[in-house]
Scaffold this active site. Structure first.
Site, PDB file in Angstrom:
ATOM      1  N   GLY A 150     104.226  24.460 -15.745  1.00  0.00           N
ATOM      2  CA  GLY A 150     105.114  25.682 -15.608  1.00  0.00           C
ATOM      3  C   GLY A 150     106.549  25.181 -16.014  1.00  0.00           C
ATOM      4  N   HIS A 151     107.036  23.884 -15.260  1.00  0.00           N
ATOM      5  CA  HIS A 151     108.429  23.342 -15.343  1.00  0.00           C
ATOM      6  C   HIS A 151     108.533  22.840 -16.665  1.00  0.00           C
ATOM      7  CE1 HIS A 151     107.831  23.372 -10.835  1.00  0.00           C
ATOM      8  NE2 HIS A 151     109.002  24.045 -10.954  1.00  0.00           N
ATOM      9  N   GLN A 207     113.552  37.355  -9.985  1.00  0.00           N
ATOM     10  CA  GLN A 207     114.588  36.375  -9.804  1.00  0.00           C
ATOM     11  C   GLN A 207     115.384  36.015 -11.280  1.00  0.00           C
ATOM     12  OE1 GLN A 207     114.262  31.901  -7.990  1.00  0.00           O
ATOM     13  NE2 GLN A 207     113.592  31.629 -10.330  1.00  0.00           N
TER      14      GLN A 207
HETATM   15  O1  PAF Z   1     112.726  29.074  -9.422  1.00  0.00           O
HETATM   16  C1  PAF Z   1     113.019  28.151  -8.523  1.00  0.00           C
HETATM   17  O2  PAF Z   1     112.284  27.051  -8.495  1.00  0.00           O
HETATM   18  C2  PAF Z   1     114.403  28.521  -7.647  1.00  0.00           C
HETATM   19  O3  PAF Z   1     114.239  29.514  -7.002  1.00  0.00           O
HETATM   20  C3  PAF Z   1     115.300  27.868  -8.291  1.00  0.00           C
HETATM   21  C4  PAF Z   1     115.805  28.984  -9.303  1.00  0.00           C
HETATM   22  C5  PAF Z   1     115.506  26.510  -8.818  1.00  0.00           C
HETATM   23  C6  PAF Z   1     116.816  27.927  -7.342  1.00  0.00           C
HETATM   24  O4  PAF Z   1     116.373  27.317  -6.202  1.00  0.00           O
END
Ligand code: PAF
Length: 280
Positions: A36-37, A153
């Site tokens: 995902g990252h 978010q």
């Molecule tokens: O989505 C995340 O992993 C976190 O909420 C983030 C955006 C890195 C902020 O700490």
């Protein structure tokens, strides 16, 4: 690949990049990287001259009874993965570097943080927007990439950027899923084998909702009831919320006529998972 642990080092790198009039893409993360990252990073690589990621398990976005202490961490593995993807620099600060003694400033987006996840995690988004605002100030990215799995978010960060006139373009990446449809999350590792199987009810109920809409159902309450029913009758699963909302305002919709997003949070055992899908 460079690793900077202090704000000073990070800012010196940024200054040098800006002097050359080159651009930066930032992918903020809390580490324990998965596909995902790395997909966000691959996307980010094509959006600017330099790809920077941050790895910081941000304490201000965890509630007092949440999993901050046991949140998975593995910096060695993370840095290997980041290097493979072509990350040029990792910002990897300690908590005291980001929140030194006497720290007192928070960024809070109102209203859209008070629904969905904000109901059961009342201080969560204030922590997210505070750390993301700090990261934007430190790294000065031209563009920053966030995943659509954390739909609220993403919406909250877009609102913060707009309201505070920040000079950064927020780009989203579609939710990355396992082969069987479970949305990738660092928290999936908490699931036992049976919970992992039962967690498929999240994507199952989203797919069923889409089918109903495609079949002509417009009544949001009926679709919501179907999903609540499906989740509640799955072993080890308890609904935190199932909502059908306007994609921009996150206000609930009664009828699905235009665009709508179904967002859900489900406790699978003691692990809280979220997912969402656009219905139309
Ligand atoms: O989505 C995340 O992993 C976190 O909420 C983030 C955006 C890195 C902020 O700490």
């Amino acid at each position: 690949m460079e690793v900077f642990t202090t704000v000073k080092e990070m800012k010196a790198y940024v200054r040098a990049v800006k002097q050359r009039r080159e651009t930066i893409c930032l992918v903020p993360t809390m580490g324990y990287l998965h596909k995902g990252h790395t997909d966000l990073m691959r996307m980010g690589r094509g959006l600017a001259d330099h790809l920077v990621i941050s790895i910081f398990v941000n304490p201000t976005q965890f509630g007092p009874k949440e999993d901050l202490a046991k949140y998975p961490r593995d910096f060695e593995r993370d840095s290997r993965l980041a290097e493979e993807v072509g990350v040029e620099c990792i910002f990897y600060p300690e908590t005291l570097e980001m929140y030194p003694p006497g720290y007192a400033t928070y960024v809070n987006v109102e209203e859209i943080t008070e629904t969905l996840c904000g109901l059961s995690r009342p201080t969560h988004f204030r922590g997210v927007t505070t750390v993301v605002a700090k990261l934007f100030n430190i790294v000065e990215p031209d563009v920053s990439v966030f995943g659509e799995k954390d739909y609220q978010q993403l919406t909250v960060i877009r609102k913060m950027v707009k309201d505070l006139d920040m000079n950064v373009r927020v780009v989203s990446h579609p939710t990355v899923r396992e082969d069987d449809g479970l949305a990738m999350s660092s928290r999936n590792r908490y699931l036992s084998p049976s919970q992992r199987k039962n967690a498929l009810v999240l994507i199952g109920s989203l797919r069923r909702a889409r089918e109903l809409v495609r079949g002509g159902e417009h009544d949001a309450a009926k679709i919501q009831a179907m999903a609540v029913d499906m989740i509640s009758s799955t072993p080890e699963c308890a609904v935190d919320y199932v909502e059908i909302v306007d994609p921009d305002t996150l206000c609930p919709v009664d009828r699905i006529d235009g665009r709508a997003v179904m967002a859900l949070a489900v406790k699978v055992g003691s692990t809280r998972l979220i997912d969402n899908a656009e219905l139309k």
